[in-house]
Design a protein around this motif. Sequence first.
Motif, PDB file in Angstrom:
ATOM      1  N   GLU A  65       0.804  -1.209   0.000  1.00  0.00           N
ATOM      2  CA  GLU A  65       0.000   0.000   0.000  1.00  0.00           C
ATOM      3  C   GLU A  65       0.843   1.268   0.000  1.00  0.00           C
ATOM      4  OE1 GLU A  65      -3.111   0.137   2.927  1.00  0.00           O
ATOM      5  OE2 GLU A  65      -3.412  -2.039   2.855  1.00  0.00           O
ATOM      6  N   ILE A  66       2.155   1.126   0.197  1.00  0.00           N
ATOM      7  CA  ILE A  66       3.017   2.313   0.207  1.00  0.00           C
ATOM      8  C   ILE A  66       3.144   2.860  -1.205  1.00  0.00           C
ATOM      9  CG2 ILE A  66       5.352   3.179   0.608  1.00  0.00           C
ATOM     10  CD1 ILE A  66       5.620   1.164   2.870  1.00  0.00           C
ATOM     11  N   CYS A  67       2.810   4.132  -1.354  1.00  0.00           N
ATOM     12  CA  CYS A  67       2.987   4.819  -2.640  1.00  0.00           C
ATOM     13  C   CYS A  67       4.433   5.326  -2.678  1.00  0.00           C
ATOM     14  CB  CYS A  67       1.996   5.980  -2.752  1.00  0.00           C
ATOM     15  SG  CYS A  67       2.051   6.838  -4.324  1.00  0.00           S
ATOM     16  N   THR A  68       5.275   4.557  -3.329  1.00  0.00           N
ATOM     17  CA  THR A  68       6.717   4.773  -3.245  1.00  0.00           C
ATOM     18  C   THR A  68       7.191   5.906  -4.152  1.00  0.00           C
ATOM     19  OG1 THR A  68       7.032   2.427  -2.746  1.00  0.00           O
ATOM     20  CG2 THR A  68       8.959   3.649  -3.498  1.00  0.00           C
ATOM     21  N   CYS A  69       8.021   6.765  -3.598  1.00  0.00           N
ATOM     22  CA  CYS A  69       8.674   7.799  -4.403  1.00  0.00           C
ATOM     23  C   CYS A  69       9.544   7.146  -5.473  1.00  0.00           C
ATOM     24  CB  CYS A  69       9.529   8.683  -3.502  1.00  0.00           C
ATOM     25  SG  CYS A  69      10.652   9.777  -4.403  1.00  0.00           S
ATOM     26  N   ILE A  70       9.460   7.642  -6.701  1.00  0.00           N
ATOM     27  CA  ILE A  70      10.263   7.096  -7.792  1.00  0.00           C
ATOM     28  C   ILE A  70      11.438   8.002  -8.151  1.00  0.00           C
ATOM     29  CG2 ILE A  70       8.373   5.731  -8.756  1.00  0.00           C
ATOM     30  CD1 ILE A  70       7.924   7.969 -10.818  1.00  0.00           C
ATOM     31  N   ALA A  71      11.625   9.070  -7.362  1.00  0.00           N
ATOM     32  CA  ALA A  71      12.760   9.981  -7.566  1.00  0.00           C
ATOM     33  C   ALA A  71      12.760  10.612  -8.951  1.00  0.00           C
ATOM     34  CB  ALA A  71      14.095   9.270  -7.299  1.00  0.00           C
ATOM     35  N   CYS A  72      11.564  10.885  -9.468  1.00  0.00           N
ATOM     36  CA  CYS A  72      11.477  11.556 -10.770  1.00  0.00           C
ATOM     37  C   CYS A  72      11.819  13.037 -10.650  1.00  0.00           C
ATOM     38  CB  CYS A  72      10.083  11.387 -11.363  1.00  0.00           C
ATOM     39  SG  CYS A  72       8.770  12.240 -10.443  1.00  0.00           S
ATOM     40  N   ASN A  73      11.577  13.616  -9.456  1.00  0.00           N
ATOM     41  CA  ASN A  73      11.877  15.021  -9.147  1.00  0.00           C
ATOM     42  C   ASN A  73      11.051  16.017  -9.951  1.00  0.00           C
ATOM     43  OD1 ASN A  73      13.769  14.280  -7.237  1.00  0.00           O
ATOM     44  ND2 ASN A  73      15.507  14.472  -8.614  1.00  0.00           N
ATOM     45  N   GLN A  74      10.056  15.542 -10.680  1.00  0.00           N
ATOM     46  CA  GLN A  74       9.274  16.455 -11.510  1.00  0.00           C
ATOM     47  C   GLN A  74       8.357  17.344 -10.678  1.00  0.00           C
ATOM     48  OE1 GLN A  74       7.217  14.638 -14.840  1.00  0.00           O
ATOM     49  NE2 GLN A  74       8.872  13.213 -15.217  1.00  0.00           N
ATOM     50  N   GLY A  75       7.641  16.739  -9.734  1.00  0.00           N
ATOM     51  CA  GLY A  75       6.676  17.515  -8.959  1.00  0.00           C
ATOM     52  C   GLY A  75       7.285  18.247  -7.791  1.00  0.00           C
ATOM     53  N   CYS A  76       8.443  17.772  -7.310  1.00  0.00           N
ATOM     54  CA  CYS A  76       9.050  18.396  -6.127  1.00  0.00           C
ATOM     55  C   CYS A  76      10.168  19.352  -6.530  1.00  0.00           C
ATOM     56  CB  CYS A  76       9.498  17.334  -5.134  1.00  0.00           C
ATOM     57  SG  CYS A  76      10.522  16.007  -5.825  1.00  0.00           S
ATOM     58  N   SER A  77      11.391  18.860  -6.690  1.00  0.00           N
ATOM     59  CA  SER A  77      12.527  19.777  -6.828  1.00  0.00           C
ATOM     60  C   SER A  77      12.472  20.642  -8.080  1.00  0.00           C
ATOM     61  CB  SER A  77      13.848  18.999  -6.773  1.00  0.00           C
ATOM     62  OG  SER A  77      13.944  18.075  -7.826  1.00  0.00           O
ATOM     63  N   ASP A  78      12.052  20.078  -9.210  1.00  0.00           N
ATOM     64  CA  ASP A  78      12.012  20.895 -10.428  1.00  0.00           C
ATOM     65  C   ASP A  78      10.883  21.912 -10.383  1.00  0.00           C
ATOM     66  OD1 ASP A  78      14.195  19.451 -11.403  1.00  0.00           O
ATOM     67  OD2 ASP A  78      13.403  19.508 -13.439  1.00  0.00           O
ATOM     68  N   THR A  79       9.746  21.535  -9.815  1.00  0.00           N
ATOM     69  CA  THR A  79       8.642  22.487  -9.660  1.00  0.00           C
ATOM     70  C   THR A  79       9.041  23.578  -8.674  1.00  0.00           C
ATOM     71  OG1 THR A  79       6.984  20.807 -10.176  1.00  0.00           O
ATOM     72  CG2 THR A  79       6.235  22.720  -8.928  1.00  0.00           C
ATOM     73  N   HIS A  80       9.711  23.184  -7.600  1.00  0.00           N
ATOM     74  CA  HIS A  80      10.185  24.143  -6.613  1.00  0.00           C
ATOM     75  C   HIS A  80      11.151  25.145  -7.237  1.00  0.00           C
ATOM     76  CE1 HIS A  80      13.435  25.178  -3.658  1.00  0.00           C
ATOM     77  NE2 HIS A  80      12.396  25.629  -3.019  1.00  0.00           N
ATOM     78  N   ALA A  81      12.031  24.660  -8.104  1.00  0.00           N
ATOM     79  CA  ALA A  81      13.014  25.541  -8.730  1.00  0.00           C
ATOM     80  C   ALA A  81      12.354  26.592  -9.620  1.00  0.00           C
ATOM     81  CB  ALA A  81      14.015  24.719  -9.537  1.00  0.00           C
ATOM     82  N   ARG A  82      11.161  26.294 -10.107  1.00  0.00           N
ATOM     83  CA  ARG A  82      10.424  27.270 -10.924  1.00  0.00           C
ATOM     84  C   ARG A  82       9.621  28.238 -10.072  1.00  0.00           C
ATOM     85  NH1 ARG A  82       9.353  22.536 -13.906  1.00  0.00           N
ATOM     86  NH2 ARG A  82       7.166  22.491 -13.249  1.00  0.00           N
ATOM     87  N   GLY A  83       9.740  28.128  -8.752  1.00  0.00           N
ATOM     88  CA  GLY A  83       9.041  29.046  -7.862  1.00  0.00           C
ATOM     89  C   GLY A  83       7.597  28.704  -7.621  1.00  0.00           C
ATOM     90  N   LEU A  84       7.193  27.470  -7.952  1.00  0.00           N
ATOM     91  CA  LEU A  84       5.803  27.054  -7.808  1.00  0.00           C
ATOM     92  C   LEU A  84       5.633  26.141  -6.601  1.00  0.00           C
ATOM     93  CD1 LEU A  84       5.126  26.192 -11.555  1.00  0.00           C
ATOM     94  CD2 LEU A  84       4.485  28.294 -10.348  1.00  0.00           C
TER      95      LEU A  84
END
Length: 643
Positions: A336-355
């Motif tokens: 049942e664990i929704c495992t992080c896949i380290a794609c970084n699309q929604g977290c670090s890259d989105t963060h870098a765009r200021g969103l």
Amino acid sequence: MRFPHLFRPGKIGSLEIRNRIIGSPMERNYCTAEGRVTQRYIDYLEARARGGVGMLYTEATYVDPRGKGRGLQMGLYDDDLIPQFRKLVRAVQKHGARIGPELNFGGRVVSPEVSGLESWAPSVVPYAGFAPHAMSRDEIEYVIKRFCDAARRAVEAGCDFVGIHGAHGYLLSQFLSPFCNKRDDEYGGDLERRMRFPLEVVTAIRATIGTAVPIVYRVSGDEHQPAGGITLADVTVFAPRLQEAGVNLIDVSAGMYETAWWITQPMEMPQGVLSQSAGPVRAAVDIPVSVSGRLSDPSVAEYVLESGLSDFVTMGRALHADPEFPNKARAGRLDEICTCIACNQGCSDTHARGLPIVCLVNTTTGHEREYAIRPAQSVKRVVVVGGGPAGMEAARILGLRGCDVTLFEREEQPGGQMLLNRNLPGREDMAGHLAWLVTATERAGVKMKLGIEANAELVIAEQPDAIIVATGSMPGLPAIPGIMDSPVVSPYEIIRRPIGGIKRALVIGGGIRGVGVARVLAAKGAEVVLTDPGRELALDIASRSRVLQIQALQALPNVRIHLATTVEALGENYAVLWSSGERTRIDGVDLVVPTQSLLPVTDVADALYERADVPPIYLLGDVRQQRSALEAVQEAAALAHRL
């Protein structure tokens, strides 16, 4: 218990922690422009506290506006910020988790475009086109006081500990790093003098807050800077000095802005990649040590603790992807664990765009309040056509909301384009998300009809109140003269079943599909010519993955890369390339793989639009417009919660 070391209570100073999981200080862009905590932030961290984490940082929290690195970053530079910060602290603590800030001053990596002020640093070492001001002794004293004032505010707000950000190329690590510190006074030169400023910060904070509240110090165990940065040998000398100054736990990370893929490791790097760097630090001190670095598998986290490498594990994206990770792991509900896949699309890259950050694998992340599951009111029966990530995510949410959902997928195995990643070097974890998504969709009560190609009649026969078409896209052929006479093959065919015996292959397009196809063919022994009209490769994936994918491609001796190059003509066994005003003919081409063009698959939608007896039709993902997997699933979630 399946993971006894992970769920054994621990202590940091006199502070008792219910388990060994620390939530890392991910920046989230959830605060106001003045750095004030919002309800969105409270909802986010409260969900992780409820999910069973032992201890949580907030995020890199600026102690002075001059040290502010992001427009929506958390601040603790003024007493006026305490009341709202206190609400966040109480929301976390009521669920049994511990909480504290990670106090920070950005230094040379702060852009004046964000802070509105000149950036300060130990030395004039430019970053991103800006040269910082080299700090005077008075300015050093001023910043130390700002750290102390912020620490006092954290304690007044009720925090359980005070964290200090001494990693990732921010000000404290800049003083420690020979790459950033070129001073020749008492704050620069040899390691002893480079340690002085961060140790003075720790000592002053300890004097300010007393001995009862633990101090946690985050450090890059290695900056991986080829030009000479902080090394593990430096940190093993520095760590005992931190303990002497009053630190109660050392949290080992890695990297700096110039080597950012070590800060937020992409899927191309292995699980637990930093764990070996924690061992020497732990051996050098008598206080607990924690370590981060792709710890999204509870078995890996358990190994790190059991092997004695670390006393705690610091998880960021694992909890971002599933706030219930600790509770599920403790109960043995691993599927049942929704495992992080380290794609970084929604977290670090989105963060870098200021969103504000979100998540590809968990669309509720960042929307904890508005995406809470509520019974559907107007729609009761839904048909979804297409079992890619967008179609399944919409179906899953609607199923949880109580709808009767039927999903048609023409392939025997759902997953769409995401499934192809299992055959692309370094991208295998992207496809790994599908196991959870398929199971979660079925668990939501969705009837999945696999291996059935839907048509208008099949869809209408289900008598739906709404129809969602998520049929995706398929490779198209670029308008290159002679392409129909060339040995052209779909990139999907190459990815699914790589062809052997190819001597020379032309891969058209330098996105991740093109890079992946080139690597697959090169591994089969082909000489590969990769072309792209642009000047950079793999711009369609997260920046940290991009660095490693390009490095791997460039290391292959049988791959030639031609950027700023177009394919002007193709024949049975040749290609004509154009670049910088010159044409070059390549002979002996026995395979052509165009990877850029994707065309929407609209057959079902077109047939449905022709009928007068259909309910509302909604298009999701590439069938509507070519987009990333992140954009597709976020669009799917928004629709599924709106219906």
